[in-house]
Motif scaffolding. Structure first.
Motif, PDB file in Angstrom:
ATOM      1  N   UNK A 167      -5.996 -10.781  -6.670  1.00 44.90           N
ATOM      2  CA  UNK A 167      -5.303  -9.846  -5.771  1.00 44.90           C
ATOM      3  C   UNK A 167      -4.829 -10.605  -4.529  1.00 44.90           C
ATOM      4  N   UNK A 168      -3.584 -10.367  -4.167  1.00 42.46           N
ATOM      5  CA  UNK A 168      -3.002 -11.027  -3.005  1.00 42.46           C
ATOM      6  C   UNK A 168      -2.301 -10.000  -2.110  1.00 42.46           C
ATOM      7  N   UNK A 200     -12.586  -4.348  -5.049  1.00 39.63           N
ATOM      8  CA  UNK A 200     -11.726  -5.508  -4.823  1.00 39.63           C
ATOM      9  C   UNK A 200     -10.430  -5.125  -4.114  1.00 39.63           C
ATOM     10  N   UNK A 201      -9.911  -3.954  -4.408  1.00 40.52           N
ATOM     11  CA  UNK A 201      -8.679  -3.496  -3.744  1.00 40.52           C
ATOM     12  C   UNK A 201      -8.989  -2.986  -2.336  1.00 40.52           C
ATOM     13  N   UNK A 202     -10.040  -2.179  -2.218  1.00 40.77           N
ATOM     14  CA  UNK A 202     -10.371  -1.572  -0.923  1.00 40.77           C
ATOM     15  C   UNK A 202     -10.790  -2.607   0.112  1.00 40.77           C
ATOM     16  N   UNK A 203     -11.310  -3.753  -0.328  1.00 45.51           N
ATOM     17  CA  UNK A 203     -11.764  -4.774   0.622  1.00 45.51           C
ATOM     18  C   UNK A 203     -10.633  -5.236   1.539  1.00 45.51           C
ATOM     19  N   UNK A 212       0.673  -6.767   5.161  1.00 47.35           N
ATOM     20  CA  UNK A 212      -0.501  -6.328   5.937  1.00 47.35           C
ATOM     21  C   UNK A 212      -0.287  -5.000   6.659  1.00 47.35           C
ATOM     22  N   UNK A 213       0.947  -4.685   7.025  1.00 44.66           N
ATOM     23  CA  UNK A 213       1.197  -3.461   7.775  1.00 44.66           C
ATOM     24  C   UNK A 213       0.935  -2.212   6.949  1.00 44.66           C
ATOM     25  N   UNK A 214       1.189  -2.296   5.647  1.00 46.24           N
ATOM     26  CA  UNK A 214       0.933  -1.145   4.776  1.00 46.24           C
ATOM     27  C   UNK A 214      -0.271  -1.390   3.870  1.00 46.24           C
ATOM     28  N   UNK A 215      -0.863  -2.584   3.976  1.00 50.39           N
ATOM     29  CA  UNK A 215      -1.953  -3.062   3.121  1.00 50.39           C
ATOM     30  C   UNK A 215      -1.508  -3.066   1.646  1.00 50.39           C
ATOM     31  N   UNK A 216      -0.237  -3.281   1.400  1.00 46.94           N
ATOM     32  CA  UNK A 216       0.235  -3.401   0.025  1.00 46.94           C
ATOM     33  C   UNK A 216      -0.293  -4.692  -0.579  1.00 46.94           C
ATOM     34  N   UNK A 217      -0.887  -4.583  -1.765  1.00 44.06           N
ATOM     35  CA  UNK A 217      -1.412  -5.749  -2.468  1.00 44.06           C
ATOM     36  C   UNK A 217      -0.864  -5.774  -3.890  1.00 44.06           C
ATOM     37  N   UNK A 218      -0.918  -6.955  -4.500  1.00 41.87           N
ATOM     38  CA  UNK A 218      -0.553  -7.089  -5.901  1.00 41.87           C
ATOM     39  C   UNK A 218      -1.683  -7.790  -6.629  1.00 41.87           C
TER      40      UNK A 218
END
Length: 443
Positions: free
Chosen positions: A363-364, A237-240, A368-374
């Motif tokens: 997960x949101x 789910x995170x890697x997607x 996008x530039x660092x692919x940081x998600x929460x």
């Protein structure tokens, strides 16, 4: 129209439609599916059903003007009317500045997407899947809520430049959440496969049951950076969010983590730990997909995406490939990440202190530039000490980037097939310095 049209009949229909067309170019797609399901909650079946449908889509172009239309009737009069409707739309449409011509004949090597055992699933089989899960949950005084869905179908594609392809496919997806009657413990599991003989409903349900029983009386652990063991579903789910960002145009226009400062892309650069190897392969034995990209009708190829941590390839749309003068295959339909040989239990046994995460959700994207998600953990989060699960802990919110994760790998475990929009094979991962930012009281 019946949900399954055999290859010879599909070819005749496509040829007939192409013959009706007066446009400069014509593309035809026929898709049929037979989808069964059973859903249950609070240890009782709530819904069950079977849906069958077959549709044909025709897309035509006059110069750079395009139009399309769909129908689920296949008599000659209806097919000709469908083509005329698509042509009328195209004549009224504005020119598409990113139009690309249809591809010429393609060599499609069939992939093993179809299993007779899955196509033969009947209502009794679905009922038994639910019964196994419900009965075992009741024995443990748990409430189960699950969903089992099976599908079989086909896709035929053709265009006015000589392309034709036909392939059948099957799939099963299963998820179940089990909870204690007082709502203080929760467990979850997911399974996906083309061949239902690889799916064991008892084994799957037992995992969710064990998680629920072990997650009662969760203790609060201080937020911070921890070594984590992410089960494959949590990893996937995170890697997607990262795997979906390998588009060449996004990178070259500076809109992704693969954009290079000052212009260009990071193709060829080493961005991850050397343990990271990722590729796409339509003929993968665990997660096969159709050998063509349905949108462009281009043949897919086996492609190395990341090799020993180095970016090996990017995906190109037909327009962007043409603009850049690059010959690119069809867009990938799956993503496979290499894993290790250790089981989840062995990863836990080799961990001095850490956190086991069953599942991530909600997960949101943050950047996008660092692919940081929460996102949040749920359905079974546990504290590990000296190689053993010591006790369940309250769930966390996390802020993390999969790019950072793949640079902080300690070990990779065995892989699991994950379903969804793009099929994936993902390993369990032991990752250091995973960033938990706050607690969540939800189970």
């Amino acid at each position: 129209m019946k949900a399954k049209i055999m290859q010879e009949q599909a070819k005749l229909i496509c040829d007939k439609v192409l013959g009706y067309s007066k446009a400069d170019e014509c593309r035809v797609t026929i898709q049929g599916s037979r989808t069964g399901n059973i859903r249950y909650a609070q240890n009782s079946v709530s819904t069950a059903g079977l849906n069958e449908d077959t549709q044909i889509n025709v897309s035509v172009s006059f110069g750079k003007r395009q139009g399309s239309a769909s129908l689920n009737e296949f008599d000659d009069k209806s097919l000709e009317k469908l083509v005329r409707r698509a042509e009328d739309v195209a004549r009224l449409a504005p020119e598409n500045p990113e139009f690309t011509s249809a591809v010429g004949p393609q060599a499609f090597k069939a992939s093993a997407t179809f299993a007779k055992t899955t196509a033969a699933i009947d209502p009794e089989f679905r009922a038994q899947v639910a019964a196994h899960s419900i009965e075992e949950s009741r024995k443990s005084k748990l409430q189960a809520a699950g969903f089992f869905i099976d599908s079989s179908g086909f896709e035929a594609i053709a265009n006015s430049k000589g392309v034709f392809g036909y392939q059948e496919s099957t799939n099963v997806e299963f998820t179940v959440t089990t909870r204690t009657e007082d709502g203080r413990g929760s467990g979850w599991v997911t399974r996906s496969a083309n061949d239902v003989s690889l799916f064991d409903p008892r084994e799957a349900s037992s995992v969710a049951i064990e998680k629920a029983l072990r997650s009662v009386d969760a203790k609060a652990l201080e937020p911070g950076r921890y070594t984590v063991i992410l089960e494959p579903a949590a990893s996937s789910d995170i890697l997607s969010f990262m795997f979906g960002a390998f588009d060449a145009r996004q990178a070259e226009e500076g809109r992704s983590f693969l954009a290079k400062k000052g212009g260009g892309t990071r193709l060829g650069e080493k961005l991850f730990d050397e343990q990271v190897n990722v590729w796409a392969d339509p003929w993968d034995k665990d997660a096969p997909v159709r050998p063509w990209d349905s949108g462009s009708m281009q043949a897919r190829e086996r492609q190395s995406i990341i090799k020993n941590g180095k970016i090996e390839s990017l995906e190109y749309s037909p327009f962007w490939a043409e603009k850049k003068g690059i010959k690119a295959p069809g867009r990938n339909g799956n993503v496979i990440m290499a894993g290790g040989t250790k089981s989840l239990a062995e990863l836990i046994a080799s961990t001095k202190k850490g956190v086991l995460v069953t599942r991530t959700w909600y997960i949101r994207s943050v950047d996008p530039q660092s692919v940081l998600v929460t996102g949040l953990t749920r359905d079974g989060t546990f504290y590990i000490e000296n190689g053993k699960i010591l006790y369940p802990i309250k769930n966390f919110r996390f802020n993390e980037s999969p790019v950072t994760m793949l640079n902080n790998i300690d070990e990779l475990g065995r892989t699991q097939v994950m379903g969804g929009g793009r099929r994936a094979v993902v390993p369990a991962m032991k990752v250091r310095d995973f960033n938990f930012t706050s607690l969540s009281d939800a189970v």
